[in-house]
Design a protein around this motif. Structure first.
Motif, PDB file in Angstrom:
ATOM      1  N   GLU A   1      -3.195   3.575  -4.550  1.00  9.53           N
ATOM      2  CA  GLU A   1      -3.285   2.241  -5.147  1.00  9.53           C
ATOM      3  C   GLU A   1      -2.025   1.986  -5.964  1.00  9.53           C
ATOM      4  OE1 GLU A   1      -6.915   1.907  -7.322  1.00  9.53           O
ATOM      5  OE2 GLU A   1      -8.164   2.488  -5.623  1.00  9.53           O
ATOM      6  N   VAL A   2      -0.967   1.580  -5.297  1.00 12.86           N
ATOM      7  CA  VAL A   2       0.300   1.248  -5.952  1.00 12.86           C
ATOM      8  C   VAL A   2       0.376  -0.269  -6.096  1.00 12.86           C
ATOM      9  CG1 VAL A   2       2.809   1.345  -5.802  1.00 12.86           C
ATOM     10  CG2 VAL A   2       1.429   3.270  -4.973  1.00 12.86           C
ATOM     11  N   ALA A   3       0.342  -0.746  -7.329  1.00 16.67           N
ATOM     12  CA  ALA A   3       0.364  -2.195  -7.593  1.00 16.67           C
ATOM     13  C   ALA A   3      -0.661  -2.901  -6.710  1.00 16.67           C
ATOM     14  CB  ALA A   3       1.763  -2.758  -7.362  1.00 16.67           C
ATOM     15  N   PRO A   4      -1.965  -2.646  -6.947  1.00 17.24           N
ATOM     16  CA  PRO A   4      -3.020  -3.256  -6.118  1.00 17.24           C
ATOM     17  C   PRO A   4      -2.863  -4.769  -6.007  1.00 17.24           C
ATOM     18  CG  PRO A   4      -3.957  -1.647  -7.629  1.00 17.24           C
ATOM     19  CD  PRO A   4      -2.518  -1.808  -8.029  1.00 17.24           C
ATOM     20  N   GLY A   5      -3.016  -5.250  -4.773  1.00 22.74           N
ATOM     21  CA  GLY A   5      -2.846  -6.669  -4.508  1.00 22.74           C
ATOM     22  C   GLY A   5      -1.435  -7.029  -4.102  1.00 22.74           C
ATOM     23  N   LEU A   6      -0.479  -6.311  -4.687  1.00 23.95           N
ATOM     24  CA  LEU A   6       0.923  -6.576  -4.372  1.00 23.95           C
ATOM     25  C   LEU A   6       1.407  -5.708  -3.223  1.00 23.95           C
ATOM     26  CD1 LEU A   6       3.412  -8.211  -5.211  1.00 23.95           C
ATOM     27  CD2 LEU A   6       3.995  -6.381  -6.806  1.00 23.95           C
ATOM     28  N   VAL A   7       0.954  -4.435  -3.216  1.00 28.95           N
ATOM     29  CA  VAL A   7       1.330  -3.492  -2.162  1.00 28.95           C
ATOM     30  C   VAL A   7       0.078  -3.052  -1.419  1.00 28.95           C
ATOM     31  CG1 VAL A   7       2.403  -1.288  -1.621  1.00 28.95           C
ATOM     32  CG2 VAL A   7       3.309  -2.686  -3.486  1.00 28.95           C
ATOM     33  N   ARG A   8       0.102  -3.135  -0.116  1.00 24.12           N
ATOM     34  CA  ARG A   8      -1.054  -2.761   0.710  1.00 24.12           C
ATOM     35  C   ARG A   8      -0.796  -1.406   1.365  1.00 24.12           C
ATOM     36  NH1 ARG A   8      -3.016  -4.204   6.304  1.00 24.12           N
ATOM     37  NH2 ARG A   8      -5.289  -4.361   6.187  1.00 24.12           N
ATOM     38  N   LEU A   9      -1.373  -0.349   0.778  1.00 24.60           N
ATOM     39  CA  LEU A   9      -1.280   0.986   1.358  1.00 24.60           C
ATOM     40  C   LEU A   9      -2.598   1.408   1.993  1.00 24.60           C
ATOM     41  CD1 LEU A   9       0.728   2.920  -1.405  1.00 24.60           C
ATOM     42  CD2 LEU A   9       1.582   1.834   0.673  1.00 24.60           C
ATOM     43  N   ASP A  10      -3.631   0.665   1.717  1.00 20.03           N
ATOM     44  CA  ASP A  10      -4.961   0.940   2.262  1.00 20.03           C
ATOM     45  C   ASP A  10      -5.249  -0.054   3.388  1.00 20.03           C
ATOM     46  OD1 ASP A  10      -7.618   1.257   2.826  1.00 20.03           O
ATOM     47  OD2 ASP A  10      -8.347   0.644   0.844  1.00 20.03           O
ATOM     48  N   PRO A  11      -5.429   0.429   4.627  1.00 19.86           N
ATOM     49  CA  PRO A  11      -5.684  -0.482   5.753  1.00 19.86           C
ATOM     50  C   PRO A  11      -6.944  -1.323   5.568  1.00 19.86           C
ATOM     51  CG  PRO A  11      -5.162   1.730   6.530  1.00 19.86           C
ATOM     52  CD  PRO A  11      -5.358   1.837   5.055  1.00 19.86           C
ATOM     53  N   GLN A  12      -7.847  -0.898   4.656  1.00 19.12           N
ATOM     54  CA  GLN A  12      -9.087  -1.646   4.430  1.00 19.12           C
ATOM     55  C   GLN A  12      -8.881  -2.818   3.467  1.00 19.12           C
ATOM     56  OE1 GLN A  12     -11.348  -0.483   6.477  1.00 19.12           O
ATOM     57  NE2 GLN A  12      -9.972   1.236   6.914  1.00 19.12           N
ATOM     58  N   ASP A  13      -7.763  -2.838   2.742  1.00 15.72           N
ATOM     59  CA  ASP A  13      -7.486  -3.934   1.811  1.00 15.72           C
ATOM     60  C   ASP A  13      -7.239  -5.235   2.563  1.00 15.72           C
ATOM     61  OD1 ASP A  13      -7.786  -2.467  -0.456  1.00 15.72           O
ATOM     62  OD2 ASP A  13      -5.644  -2.167  -0.818  1.00 15.72           O
ATOM     63  N   SER A  14      -7.560  -6.346   1.919  1.00 17.50           N
ATOM     64  CA  SER A  14      -7.303  -7.649   2.544  1.00 17.50           C
ATOM     65  C   SER A  14      -5.799  -7.880   2.648  1.00 17.50           C
ATOM     66  CB  SER A  14      -7.946  -8.764   1.725  1.00 17.50           C
ATOM     67  OG  SER A  14      -7.468  -8.749   0.387  1.00 17.50           O
ATOM     68  N   LEU A  15      -5.397  -8.510   3.729  1.00 18.75           N
ATOM     69  CA  LEU A  15      -3.985  -8.764   4.008  1.00 18.75           C
ATOM     70  C   LEU A  15      -3.572 -10.091   3.388  1.00 18.75           C
ATOM     71  CD1 LEU A  15      -1.492  -7.716   5.614  1.00 18.75           C
ATOM     72  CD2 LEU A  15      -2.301  -9.104   7.535  1.00 18.75           C
ATOM     73  N   LYS A  16      -2.488 -10.054   2.591  1.00 23.90           N
ATOM     74  CA  LYS A  16      -1.965 -11.253   1.953  1.00 23.90           C
ATOM     75  C   LYS A  16      -0.624 -11.632   2.595  1.00 23.90           C
ATOM     76  CE  LYS A  16      -5.327 -11.096  -1.053  1.00 23.90           C
ATOM     77  NZ  LYS A  16      -6.460 -12.057  -0.981  1.00 23.90           N
ATOM     78  N   PRO A  17      -0.231 -12.899   2.478  1.00 26.59           N
ATOM     79  CA  PRO A  17       1.030 -13.344   3.110  1.00 26.59           C
ATOM     80  C   PRO A  17       2.245 -12.549   2.649  1.00 26.59           C
ATOM     81  CG  PRO A  17      -0.283 -15.237   2.437  1.00 26.59           C
ATOM     82  CD  PRO A  17      -0.967 -14.030   1.881  1.00 26.59           C
ATOM     83  N   TRP A  18       2.296 -12.184   1.355  1.00 22.56           N
ATOM     84  CA  TRP A  18       3.477 -11.479   0.844  1.00 22.56           C
ATOM     85  C   TRP A  18       3.578 -10.038   1.328  1.00 22.56           C
ATOM     86  CZ3 TRP A  18      -0.287 -13.730  -2.325  1.00 22.56           C
ATOM     87  CH2 TRP A  18      -1.235 -12.852  -2.861  1.00 22.56           C
ATOM     88  N   HIS A  19       2.484  -9.489   1.854  1.00 23.99           N
ATOM     89  CA  HIS A  19       2.538  -8.113   2.360  1.00 23.99           C
ATOM     90  C   HIS A  19       3.498  -7.987   3.540  1.00 23.99           C
ATOM     91  CE1 HIS A  19      -1.703  -7.353   0.522  1.00 23.99           C
ATOM     92  NE2 HIS A  19      -0.744  -7.000  -0.308  1.00 23.99           N
ATOM     93  N   ARG A  20       3.805  -9.092   4.176  1.00 20.75           N
ATOM     94  CA  ARG A  20       4.736  -9.071   5.313  1.00 20.75           C
ATOM     95  C   ARG A  20       6.106  -8.553   4.886  1.00 20.75           C
ATOM     96  NH1 ARG A  20       4.406 -11.293  10.217  1.00 20.75           N
ATOM     97  NH2 ARG A  20       6.336 -11.709  11.366  1.00 20.75           N
ATOM     98  N   TYR A  21       6.414  -8.654   3.607  1.00 23.67           N
ATOM     99  CA  TYR A  21       7.727  -8.248   3.107  1.00 23.67           C
ATOM    100  C   TYR A  21       7.654  -6.996   2.221  1.00 23.67           C
ATOM    101  CZ  TYR A  21       8.280 -13.113   4.461  1.00 23.67           C
ATOM    102  OH  TYR A  21       8.255 -14.289   5.156  1.00 23.67           O
ATOM    103  N   GLN A  22       6.505  -6.321   2.222  1.00 16.81           N
ATOM    104  CA  GLN A  22       6.324  -5.222   1.280  1.00 16.81           C
ATOM    105  C   GLN A  22       7.242  -4.028   1.563  1.00 16.81           C
ATOM    106  OE1 GLN A  22       2.275  -3.800   1.328  1.00 16.81           O
ATOM    107  NE2 GLN A  22       2.456  -2.822   3.327  1.00 16.81           N
ATOM    108  N   GLN A  23       7.692  -3.865   2.792  1.00 16.38           N
ATOM    109  CA  GLN A  23       8.601  -2.755   3.090  1.00 16.38           C
ATOM    110  C   GLN A  23       9.920  -2.907   2.356  1.00 16.38           C
ATOM    111  OE1 GLN A  23       7.603  -5.032   5.242  1.00 16.38           O
ATOM    112  NE2 GLN A  23       9.243  -5.704   6.611  1.00 16.38           N
ATOM    113  N   TRP A  24      10.207  -4.124   1.861  1.00 16.82           N
ATOM    114  CA  TRP A  24      11.459  -4.376   1.143  1.00 16.82           C
ATOM    115  C   TRP A  24      11.273  -4.290  -0.371  1.00 16.82           C
ATOM    116  CZ3 TRP A  24      15.138  -3.836   4.427  1.00 16.82           C
ATOM    117  CH2 TRP A  24      14.979  -4.277   5.746  1.00 16.82           C
TER     118      TRP A  24
END
Length: 321
Positions: free
Chosen positions: A102-125
């Motif tokens: 759980e790294v910055a929950p909501g901002l970073v999605r590391l858990d495949p069960q978490d809901s997907l947000k539009p900003w997660h598309r850029y989380q690798q950056w």
């Protein structure tokens, strides 16, 4: 092991002393601050981690004494033993239990069960810069939050020994005094210049800590298994560790020296009470045994390949399945 311990502890003290000597220009002092952060992370990897697992020495008092080196990072060893030794090592990569994913929950999605947000598309950056905040979070926020939570994961933490309250606040206060108050009083720098040095030290420390922890469990091939409807896991504990853990640069002597054997996380998770200097001797045995029973043994051959694997997984988790 003792040679490594002395090297990092003496190096840490020497760097701190050089900064307080006030004999260098501001650019050099900034470099020393960053190097001090690197040494702090290496103490965490090489000394504190083994000692807090009871793996540094066969003598409990030695482990307890050297486990206190965790205070040099501004972190609390009591809270760490609960969240890491008990929760993380028991419920590795299990969403809702293992708070290490759980790294910055909501901002970073590391858990495949978490809901997907539009900003997660850029989380690798944007995730990598966030890792640099790891130690700052420990020093200023995370330890307090975890200490006063009723549960870490699903582990009950509603009560603590009274002495741990004293240790938490006294150790934190001393850390702030030694790394903020004293430098402001002693150095010929303004308060904001000291604050920048403090931030640089923790950004260097946090980046090392954050990357090493994530490259062990959040790379391609590792799983995030869920319990069944009865709350049971389908795999035995040791198999679970093989499925959720990965090594990186396992043959690199430099990685082993700096990371305290955490580049061989599979061996560490299977045998957390073995001192990390023995991991090279058991790696081939563990790998051979895993293959013998047709079990996964995940490894990235270099730090860079592990880093790229983590990048790709962040990219994958940022998009619809």
């Amino acid at each position: 092991m003792w040679a490594k311990t002395l090297f990092f502890l003496i190096g840490y003290a020497l760097l701190y002393g050089l900064i307080l000597s006030n004999q260098f220009d501001i650019g050099t002092m900034l470099g020393l601050a960053a190097l001090l952060g690197v040494f702090a992370a290496c103490i965490g990897f090489n000394v504190s981690h083994d000692a807090l697992h009871g793996a540094f020495s066969a003598r409990p008092w030695v482990n307890k004494l050297l486990g206190g080196s965790f205070y040099l990072l501004g972190a609390n060893p009591y809270v760490w033993k609960i969240s890491h030794n008990i929760v993380h090592h028991t419920f590795t990569n299990i969403p809702g239990h293992d708070e290490d994913i759980e790294v910055a929950p909501g901002l970073v999605r590391l858990d495949p069960q978490d809901s997907l947000k539009p900003w997660h598309r850029y989380q690798q950056w944007y995730t990598f810069p966030l890792y640099a905040l790891t130690s700052l979070s420990w020093v200023l926020r995370k330890d307090y939050v975890k200490f006063f939570k009723n549960r870490i994961g699903h582990h009950n933490t509603s009560t603590h020994p009274r002495v741990e309250y004293v240790k938490l606040f006294v150790a934190k206060l001393l850390y702030y005094v030694f790394f903020l108050v004293l430098p402001i009083a002693v150095l010929s720098l303004t308060w904001w210049q000291v604050l920048i040095g403090f931030l640089v030290m923790h950004l260097a420390e946090g980046l090392m800590l954050g990357l090493v922890f994530q490259l062990a469990h959040v790379v391609e091939g590792t799983t995030f298994p869920l319990p069944d409807e009865r709350g049971n896991m389908q795999d035995a504990w040791a198999i679970h560790q093989l499925c959720t853990t990965a090594n990186f640069a396992p043959r690199s002597k430099l990685a082993a020296f700096l990371c305290g054997g955490l580049n061989r996380q599979i061996e560490h998770h299977l045998f957390p009470k073995i001192c990390h200097i023995h991991y090279p001797a058991i790696t081939d045995i563990v790998k051979r045994t895993a293959h013998e029973f047709n079990l996964p043994y995940l490894e990235n051959r270099s730090f860079h390949s592990a880093l790229y694997s983590h990048f790709r997984l962040l990219q994958t988790l940022g998009r619809p399945a």
